[in-house]
Design an enzyme around this catalytic site. Sequence first.
Site, PDB file in Angstrom:
ATOM      1  N   ASP A  90     -15.174   5.328  24.139  1.00 54.31           N
ATOM      2  CA  ASP A  90     -14.061   4.478  23.737  1.00 54.31           C
ATOM      3  C   ASP A  90     -13.254   4.214  24.950  1.00 54.31           C
ATOM      4  OD1 ASP A  90     -11.448   4.336  21.118  1.00 54.31           O
ATOM      5  OD2 ASP A  90     -11.499   3.440  23.044  1.00 54.31           O
ATOM      6  N   HIS A 150       4.234   8.262  18.774  1.00 57.67           N
ATOM      7  CA  HIS A 150       3.407   7.016  18.187  1.00 57.67           C
ATOM      8  C   HIS A 150       3.135   7.210  16.677  1.00 57.67           C
ATOM      9  CE1 HIS A 150       3.329   4.958  21.712  1.00 57.67           C
ATOM     10  NE2 HIS A 150       2.655   5.624  22.552  1.00 57.67           N
ATOM     11  N   HIS A 170       5.519   4.314  27.128  1.00 59.00           N
ATOM     12  CA  HIS A 170       5.330   3.465  26.095  1.00 59.00           C
ATOM     13  C   HIS A 170       6.229   3.685  24.893  1.00 59.00           C
ATOM     14  CE1 HIS A 170       1.157   4.404  27.603  1.00 59.00           C
ATOM     15  NE2 HIS A 170       0.887   3.406  27.068  1.00 59.00           N
ATOM     16  N   ASP A 189       3.528   9.098  32.062  1.00 62.67           N
ATOM     17  CA  ASP A 189       2.719   7.822  32.275  1.00 62.67           C
ATOM     18  C   ASP A 189       3.676   6.849  32.960  1.00 62.67           C
ATOM     19  OD1 ASP A 189       2.279   7.343  28.714  1.00 62.67           O
ATOM     20  OD2 ASP A 189       3.656   7.644  29.950  1.00 62.67           O
TER      21      ASP A 189
HETATM   22  O1  LIG Z   1       0.316   7.370  26.194  1.00 68.22           O
HETATM   23  C1  LIG Z   1       0.287   6.611  25.346  1.00 68.22           C
HETATM   24  N1  LIG Z   1       1.493   6.664  24.512  1.00 68.22           N
HETATM   25  O2  LIG Z   1       2.427   7.591  25.097  1.00 68.22           O
HETATM   26  C2  LIG Z   1      -0.746   5.801  25.064  1.00 68.22           C
HETATM   27  C3  LIG Z   1      -1.743   5.332  25.931  1.00 68.22           C
HETATM   28  C4  LIG Z   1      -2.510   4.374  25.597  1.00 68.22           C
HETATM   29  C5  LIG Z   1      -2.778   3.889  24.473  1.00 68.22           C
HETATM   30  C6  LIG Z   1      -3.769   2.782  23.911  1.00 68.22           C
HETATM   31  N2  LIG Z   1      -3.553   1.408  24.540  1.00 68.22           N
HETATM   32  C7  LIG Z   1      -3.120   1.211  25.713  1.00 68.22           C
HETATM   33  C8  LIG Z   1      -2.954  -0.115  25.948  1.00 68.22           C
HETATM   34  C9  LIG Z   1      -3.544  -0.656  24.908  1.00 68.22           C
HETATM   35  C10 LIG Z   1      -4.007  -1.775  24.753  1.00 68.22           C
HETATM   36  C11 LIG Z   1      -4.652  -2.190  23.593  1.00 68.22           C
HETATM   37  C12 LIG Z   1      -4.846  -1.343  22.441  1.00 68.22           C
HETATM   38  C13 LIG Z   1      -5.539  -1.464  21.370  1.00 68.22           C
HETATM   39  O3  LIG Z   1      -5.674  -2.580  21.121  1.00 68.22           O
HETATM   40  N3  LIG Z   1      -5.718  -0.462  20.489  1.00 68.22           N
HETATM   41  O4  LIG Z   1      -6.123  -0.621  19.240  1.00 68.22           O
HETATM   42  C14 LIG Z   1      -4.519   0.005  22.948  1.00 68.22           C
HETATM   43  C15 LIG Z   1      -3.961   0.378  24.072  1.00 68.22           C
HETATM   44  C16 LIG Z   1      -1.736   4.334  23.364  1.00 68.22           C
HETATM   45  C17 LIG Z   1      -0.825   5.018  23.777  1.00 68.22           C
HETATM   46 ZN   LIG Z   2       2.639   6.916  26.769  1.00 65.51          ZN
END
Ligand SMILES: O=C(NO)c1ccc(Cn2ccc3ccc(C(=O)NO)cc32)cc1
Ligand SMILES: [Zn+2]
Length: 680
Positions: A22, A137, A176, A267
């Site tokens: 993934d 999240h 994020h 991040d």
């Molecule tokens: O570090 C975190 N949070 O603190 C973190 C890091 C990465 C992600 C996942 N992610 C990051 C860009 C992006 C674009 C589309 C999707 C998508 O479409 N998913 O279905 C997901 C995505 C979530 C959280």
């Molecule tokens: Zn993050």
Amino acid sequence: MASGTALIYDEAMTRHKLLWNDPICDIEVPERLSASYEQLQCYHLVERCIPVPAREGSEEEILLVHSSEHLEAAKSTQAMNEEELKRISGNYDSFFFHPNTYHCARLAVGAALQLVDSVMSGKVCNGMALVRPPGHHSQRNAANGFCLFNNVAIAAEYAKLKYGLQRILIVDWDVHHGQGTQYIFEEDPSVLYFSWHRYEHQEFWPSLKESDYDAVGLGKGKGFNINLPWNKVGMGNSDYLAAFFHVLLPMAFEFDPELVLVSSGYDSGIGDPEGQMNATPEVFAHLTHFLMQLAHGKLCVILEGGYHLRSLSESVCMTVRTLLRDPLPQVTGEMAPCLSAIESIQNVRAAHKPYWKWLTYEDTSFLHNLSTKSDLVKTADTNPCRDDEAKITDSNGTDRIERFLELHMKNIVFPVPPIKTATTELKASADPNTFPVHLHVVKEMDKNELEALVSDFHADLVEANKTLLFLGSTLTILDKILKKEVCSGIAESPAASASVAVALRHSLHFGFQRVLCIFVGDTDIMPSTEDGKILIIHVCKKEQTGKSSSKHYVVLNWKEDADGNDFFSAVLGFILPVAYSYQPNLIIIAVGANRSLGISGISLIIGLLQGLAESRILAVIEDTDINLMQSVAKALAGASMPHFGVHVPPTQEKVNQIKKLRNQLQQDWKMLQCSVNDGI
Ligand SMILES: O=C(NO)c1ccc(Cn2ccc3ccc(C(=O)NO)cc32)cc1
Ligand SMILES: [Zn+2]
């Protein structure tokens, strides 16, 4: 006063991992935890912390935030095979289950609660929990963005329930938006939630409208949700510091939290593939240091994101060494926030102006002329806010980032002197055991030594022997600081002006290039500052005859009113930005006669400025009020700012004075900028 730093780490939390292919989730790897812990060991930081074991969060504790459906769904995954795990993972946005995930997620919750207990019980003063899966999240009824249970949100609810807390600050410096945490506390005025996040005008994940700056909270929670969107990548140290000076810190000090929790994602640091930002690891030392001035230093740092292993590890180490009260390394890079950052800062200040007394400097007049918010948002040009630096993180940036960080961290000087603070003989009445153990009494310099030191080029400043004697103590301490035998010191003087003037010349003579002098009280001696090697901020009651403010000599007419401390916003919104723009290598704080500030204002200045000049601060005190001496000694020793009375907002005329000074000086000291219209 509690002391000590807790560190919570359990190798069991590395056993949650992605079992299938993934490309979105494959960055959340177990090595994030082990690499961070190994780097802490490498810098000998683990042994300096107090180890606290993780535990499983109980179901009851998890139900403080999550629904029983969510808990049961998570629990059921333990017995699933890979195919079932993959199917249930597909119910969520960016989450993956492993047979160990549920156990690891309960450990992550329990680790956060163990940290809260360690701090609230006084076993330690602060601490960090290295956990995964992360939490910010996840929502009442859903896993999301690698998060299953919201560790920090559960910790906040737990602290309210178990310790009866009524004001908890959550700072989310992950790149994020912690939308899960926002939803959980949106209507709750007892939890102030601050998040900055890559947003790019809703282009960046999770691409939510409610992540923008105008989501200020709902119902009774209005004003208690703060979103600072970054609409460009490449944000750096100065953008992050400006966000603290002009958004978070004024509100946080007005909120006056009883406990501070950090959703500590790295991040937002340089090299991270998600954030694409440029802030370097040492900025997290400064952000941590600022938060340690709140809630009597009760600070719980809980890991969220961070995917570049070297950048993550270095930033974790910067955070922990600051929690341990090591002197801070200098922040690198030009101290000037970029236009996009200033625009976001201005927008969120304007959105929160109705809810916070202290957001009073903002000139939001231009806001009223605009019909809709869309006028505020500039065209979505996607180039980074600083083209040159952003190249460091280009596609094949991995190895270049490794090299950059390798070199960068080598250049970061860690001043770790044997003794943190030296002081002259304190009055017998000063109860020795109220002073932190590492205060060191310095003997008076003998006359010959003194005469030799105070050579002719000081002579014009030295009057009666009396002054000469006290100059001794100032110069004695100053020499120890200049020779890096101690970090900071306190000297008594019957003539603070003369002592300061001599100390300033002595410091320049010694070779210091930039000395910041904060003089509180009346003074008649003001050495020339033309060559820029001295920056004086003079806080006094009455209009100083003659001298008006200039780039290197700033007069702040401030008399704190009797019933409270209104100086905090001037420290946060003016003195701190000027000081960080100047980047001094020595700081002299002088308190003369007729000081016009309360002890808490002076302690706050010391507490917040300790992040500068590698904590080299000389305090020269003329006012022999022993409470002042004790507070200054505690502030210098890093004991967090004591709680003094209620903070009152500054009067309009004081606000106008700061506004005028800001407009006059913000081209010189660019960290003062917090709005685009007068920045032009
Ligand atoms: O570090 C975190 N949070 O603190 C973190 C890091 C990465 C992600 C996942 N992610 C990051 C860009 C992006 C674009 C589309 C999707 C998508 O479409 N998913 O279905 C997901 C995505 C979530 C959280
Ligand atoms: Zn993050």
